[in-house]
Enzyme design. Structure first.
Site, PDB file in Angstrom:
ATOM      1  N   GLU A 166     -12.199   0.087 -10.131  1.00 31.02           N
ATOM      2  CA  GLU A 166     -11.760  -0.855 -11.176  1.00 31.02           C
ATOM      3  C   GLU A 166     -12.607  -0.849 -12.443  1.00 31.02           C
ATOM      4  O   GLU A 166     -12.072  -0.911 -13.562  1.00 31.02           O
ATOM      5  CB  GLU A 166     -11.680  -2.287 -10.601  1.00 31.02           C
ATOM      6  CG  GLU A 166     -10.538  -2.500  -9.612  1.00 31.02           C
ATOM      7  CD  GLU A 166     -10.782  -1.877  -8.246  1.00 31.02           C
ATOM      8  OE1 GLU A 166     -11.959  -1.539  -7.944  1.00 31.02           O
ATOM      9  OE2 GLU A 166      -9.819  -1.717  -7.471  1.00 31.02           O
ATOM     10  N   ARG A 182       0.607   3.727  -3.263  1.00 29.24           N
ATOM     11  CA  ARG A 182      -0.030   5.030  -3.001  1.00 29.24           C
ATOM     12  C   ARG A 182       1.004   6.130  -2.846  1.00 29.24           C
ATOM     13  O   ARG A 182       0.915   7.172  -3.500  1.00 29.24           O
ATOM     14  CB  ARG A 182      -0.899   4.971  -1.737  1.00 29.24           C
ATOM     15  CG  ARG A 182      -2.096   4.072  -1.911  1.00 29.24           C
ATOM     16  CD  ARG A 182      -2.920   3.948  -0.641  1.00 29.24           C
ATOM     17  NE  ARG A 182      -3.690   2.712  -0.675  1.00 29.24           N
ATOM     18  CZ  ARG A 182      -5.002   2.611  -0.502  1.00 29.24           C
ATOM     19  NH1 ARG A 182      -5.717   3.665  -0.257  1.00 29.24           N
ATOM     20  NH2 ARG A 182      -5.614   1.443  -0.566  1.00 29.24           N
ATOM     21  N   ASP A 207      -4.767  -9.938  -8.033  1.00 28.86           N
ATOM     22  CA  ASP A 207      -4.961  -8.973  -9.121  1.00 28.86           C
ATOM     23  C   ASP A 207      -3.728  -8.270  -9.711  1.00 28.86           C
ATOM     24  O   ASP A 207      -3.314  -8.535 -10.843  1.00 28.86           O
ATOM     25  CB  ASP A 207      -6.016  -7.926  -8.694  1.00 28.86           C
ATOM     26  CG  ASP A 207      -5.795  -7.333  -7.292  1.00 28.86           C
ATOM     27  OD1 ASP A 207      -4.731  -7.561  -6.713  1.00 28.86           O
ATOM     28  OD2 ASP A 207      -6.697  -6.629  -6.800  1.00 28.86           O
ATOM     29  N   GLU A 217       0.839  -1.212   0.000  1.00 29.07           N
ATOM     30  CA  GLU A 217       0.000   0.000   0.000  1.00 29.07           C
ATOM     31  C   GLU A 217       0.864   1.249   0.000  1.00 29.07           C
ATOM     32  O   GLU A 217       0.548   2.241  -0.667  1.00 29.07           O
ATOM     33  CB  GLU A 217      -0.936   0.024   1.223  1.00 29.07           C
ATOM     34  CG  GLU A 217      -1.943  -1.112   1.298  1.00 29.07           C
ATOM     35  CD  GLU A 217      -3.028  -1.051   0.218  1.00 29.07           C
ATOM     36  OE1 GLU A 217      -3.046  -0.101  -0.572  1.00 29.07           O
ATOM     37  OE2 GLU A 217      -3.844  -1.993   0.154  1.00 29.07           O
TER      38      GLU A 217
HETATM   39  C1  DMJ Z   1      -6.325   0.267  -4.984  1.00 28.43           C
HETATM   40  O1  DMJ Z   1      -5.584   0.596  -3.863  1.00 28.43           O
HETATM   41  C2  DMJ Z   1      -5.480  -0.389  -6.027  1.00 28.43           C
HETATM   42  O2  DMJ Z   1      -6.136  -0.312  -7.251  1.00 28.43           O
HETATM   43  C3  DMJ Z   1      -5.177  -1.825  -5.707  1.00 28.43           C
HETATM   44  O3  DMJ Z   1      -4.472  -2.459  -6.740  1.00 28.43           O
HETATM   45  C4  DMJ Z   1      -6.450  -2.587  -5.467  1.00 28.43           C
HETATM   46  N1  DMJ Z   1      -7.390  -1.938  -4.656  1.00 28.43           N
HETATM   47  C5  DMJ Z   1      -7.515  -0.518  -4.556  1.00 28.43           C
HETATM   48  C6  DMJ Z   1      -8.773   0.055  -5.158  1.00 28.43           C
HETATM   49  O4  DMJ Z   1      -9.878  -0.705  -5.109  1.00 28.43           O
END
Ligand code: DMJ
Length: 627
Positions: free
Chosen positions: A452, A191, A319, A187
């Protein structure tokens, strides 16, 4: 005849004699006062001059910012007038006109961003996230100003200059990583490191690069494991990396395999290879155990480098690993050197196809999850990034395969759109179950403002030019406006069936959801996919050649005759971008709306200049010149 004053009759000299003062204390006091006043006057003048100089340089800076804002505004106006060219899946270009509806819609999205940002500024400034219902902030990421950093590039792209400058000052003066806090490596990377790098790429302001490097240095010990697969948590001040107890010691696939874009970009910009080496070792290790279908369990052991029992999914915890295989190949200019990323991604696309099922009676395509040998008919909204990824990767296949993958991407996007359309609030739940004869029904029913589906609509719009995707995006935006907008920001929903609101404005709403919406209604020259690659938190990173500082591509010297007419004869622009550029021609180079040709410093013994194009966006200048 005037009286001549002789030296003997001139009595002014007595004022210079100490006795004159010592004889009378009032005179002495007067003298003291005069001396003090004079000293004060001289000192005050000096400090006044200093203050004036500071004031002047501050005003100069403001003038520069204002000039840039005007430039940006003019360029945006030009953009509006211009026709746009966009790439379609098969590599061809189609021409699209910017239209008044899109202009109006992106203004609405910008207004939403302004509302979200202003609420954050008012109630949660400097904290990680805003809790709009209680009008306060919460440090959900350890206290790194997550929303502020996540928002920087969105503010910049939308031209919210004043807000951007305030945020920039906070980053420069208050963002401190030397903290005794435990954070998620993933994260924090996507971010904060990603947000800072992207803002550096957009603004050229080195403060962002320095902060990104500082933070990355604190995260690096997470990769010091026997296999090179990183631990997922670390204390910023003391290191001590480890995995959360609930994984049984394992690292999570998405958390460990989604730092490549940020760390490779950091190495390119700092010319320090250590970041890239750490994250590429992860992929080399994973490649050793990579199965033919390219699908991996969400748990991977950082000691042995092998996977442990766990589900296979394009949703939560799997993912972005698959996403980064494709994007690292794009970031690496699709060269031989990064071919292994593409090969791994194509393998995973084989596995991906094997997970696709269609519902009855409506034949919605969906991505199942796999545990052992059984498939689970469940799909997370998180997996709705996949249509965009597949569309983005489709053009690397031969035409037949490209068409097949693009069609699949479009089918899946339709399903994801229906995640939204099928609920009373028109907002999607967190995941869906598919059932024979009944199509889909919502499982976990919250909506936390996730991006998404909109992300995929953005890619599909860019890559097909089909306006339907803009319409779908607009419908989703309106659902956010009517369900999630409150006076003090935007909130998620506890339940998409009832519309019951939660108390959190997730930082990715500003970083991703609103940015992709804005871009969905912007000309495709704004953050062109030919020039930028988005990290998984929607932070665009500029695509540069892999070893930008050592291998600049040499091109024809007869470039000027090949320039489009509007680029000819323009003045020089910004100098010294990333320390690599000696001169930049054809400004203005501010923001992502201009054409720009950079002359790189030539770094061999020959004292020639090497030319290379680094257009900040727009109509693939490179093709126009050398195509
Ligand atoms: C985001 O922090 C990023 O896209 C991450 O890869 C997956 N989840 C969240 C948004 O839903």
């Amino acid at each position: 005849m005037g009286k001549k004053i002789s030296s003997s009759t001139w009595r002014g000299g007595r004022y210079l004699h100490p006795r004159f003062y010592f004889k009378r204390p009032t005179r002495l006091a007067l003298l003291f006062l005069v001396v003090v006043s004079l000293t004060w006057l001289v000192y005050d003048r000096q400090s006044l001059t200093r203050e004036h100089q500071e004031e002047i340089s501050r005003l100069n800076e403001e003038v520069t910012h204002l000039r840039k804002a005007i430039e940006l505004f003019e360029m945006q106006l030009e953009d509006l007038k211009d026709q746009m060219e966009i790439s379609v899946g098969n590599g061809n270009k189609i021409t699209i006109q910017d239209d008044p509806v899109s202009i109006q819609r992106r203004e609405k999205v910008k207004d939403a961003m302004l509302h979200a940002w202003t609420s954050y500024e008012k109630y949660a400034w400097g904290m990680d996230e805003l809790q709009p219902q209680s009008s306060d902030g919460v440090n959900s990421f350890g206290g790194l100003g997550a929303t502020l950093v996540d928002s920087l590039d969105t503010l910049f792209i939308m031209g919210l200059e004043v807000q951007f400058q305030r945020a920039r000052e906070w980053v420069a003066n208050s963002l401190d990583f030397n903290k005794d806090i435990e954070v998620s490596v993933f994260e924090t990377t996507i971010r904060v490191v990603g947000g800072l790098l992207s803002t550096y790429d957009l603004s050229g302001d080195k403060v962002f690069l320095e902060k990104a490097r500082d933070l990355a240095d604190k995260l690096l010990p997470a990769w010091d494991t026997p296999s090179g697969i990183p631990y997922n948590r670390i204390n910023l001040a003391y290191g001590n990396p480890h995995n959360p107890s609930w994984t049984g010691g394992s690292s999570i696939l998405a958390d460990s395999g989604s730092e490549q874009l940020e760390f490779i970009a950091l190495s390119q910009r700092t010319k320090d290879p250590k970041y890239q080496q750490k994250v590429e070792k992860v992929i080399t290790e994973i490649n050793k155990i990579f199965p033919a279908d390219g699908l991996l369990s969400i748990y991977i052991n950082p000691v042995s480098g092998t996977t442990s029992y766990g589900s296979i999914t394009f949703g939560a915890m799997g993912d972005s690993f698959y996403e980064y295989l494709l994007k690292a190949w794009i970031q690496g200019n699709k060269t031989e050197e990064v071919k292994f990323y593409r090969e791994m991604w194509e393998k995973s696309m084989k596995g991906f196809e094997s997970l696709i099922r269609r519902s009855t009676p409506s034949s919605f395509a969906y991505i199942t999850e796999k545990l052992g040998s059984s498939l689970n008919d469940k799909m997370d909204e998180l997996a709705c990034f996949a249509p965009g990824m597949v569309a983005l990767g489709s053009s690397g296949y031969n035409p037949g395969e490209a068409e097949k993958f693009m069609a699949l991407a479009e089918e899946l996007a339709w399903t994801c759109y229906n995640f939204y359309q099928s609920t009373p609030t028109k907002l999607a739940g967190e995941n869906y179950f598919f059932q024979e004869g009944k199509d889909m029904h919502v499982g976990t029913s919250w909506n936390i403002l996730r991006p998404e589906t909109i992300e995929s609509l953005f890619y599909l719009w860019r890559l097909t030019g089909n306006k339907t995707y803009q319409e779908w995006g607009w419908n989703i935006f309106q659902a956010f406006e009517s369900n999630s907008r409150i006076e003090t920001g935007y909130v998620g929903l506890r339940d998409v069936n009832t519309g019951d609101k939660d108390n959190m404005m997730q930082s990715f709403f500003l970083a991703e959801t609103l940015k992709y919406l804005y871009l969905l209604f912007s000309p495709s020259t704004v953050i062109s996919l030919d020039e930028w690659v988005f990290n998984t938190e929607a932070h665009p990173l500029r695509i540069v050649s892999r070893d930008a500082h050592t291998h600049q591509e040499r091109v024809s010297t007869n470039w000027e005759s090949k320039l489009p007419h509007y680029m000819k004869g323009r003045k020089e622009g910004r100098l010294d971008y990333n320390d690599q550029i000696q001169t930049a021609h054809f400004g203005p180079t501010y923001q992502n709306h201009s054409y720009c040709m950079y002359v790189y410093k030539y770094d061999t013994e020959e004292s020639l200049l090497d030319m290379s194009i680094a257009s900040l966006a727009v109509l693939t200048v490179q093709e126009q010149l050398f195509g």
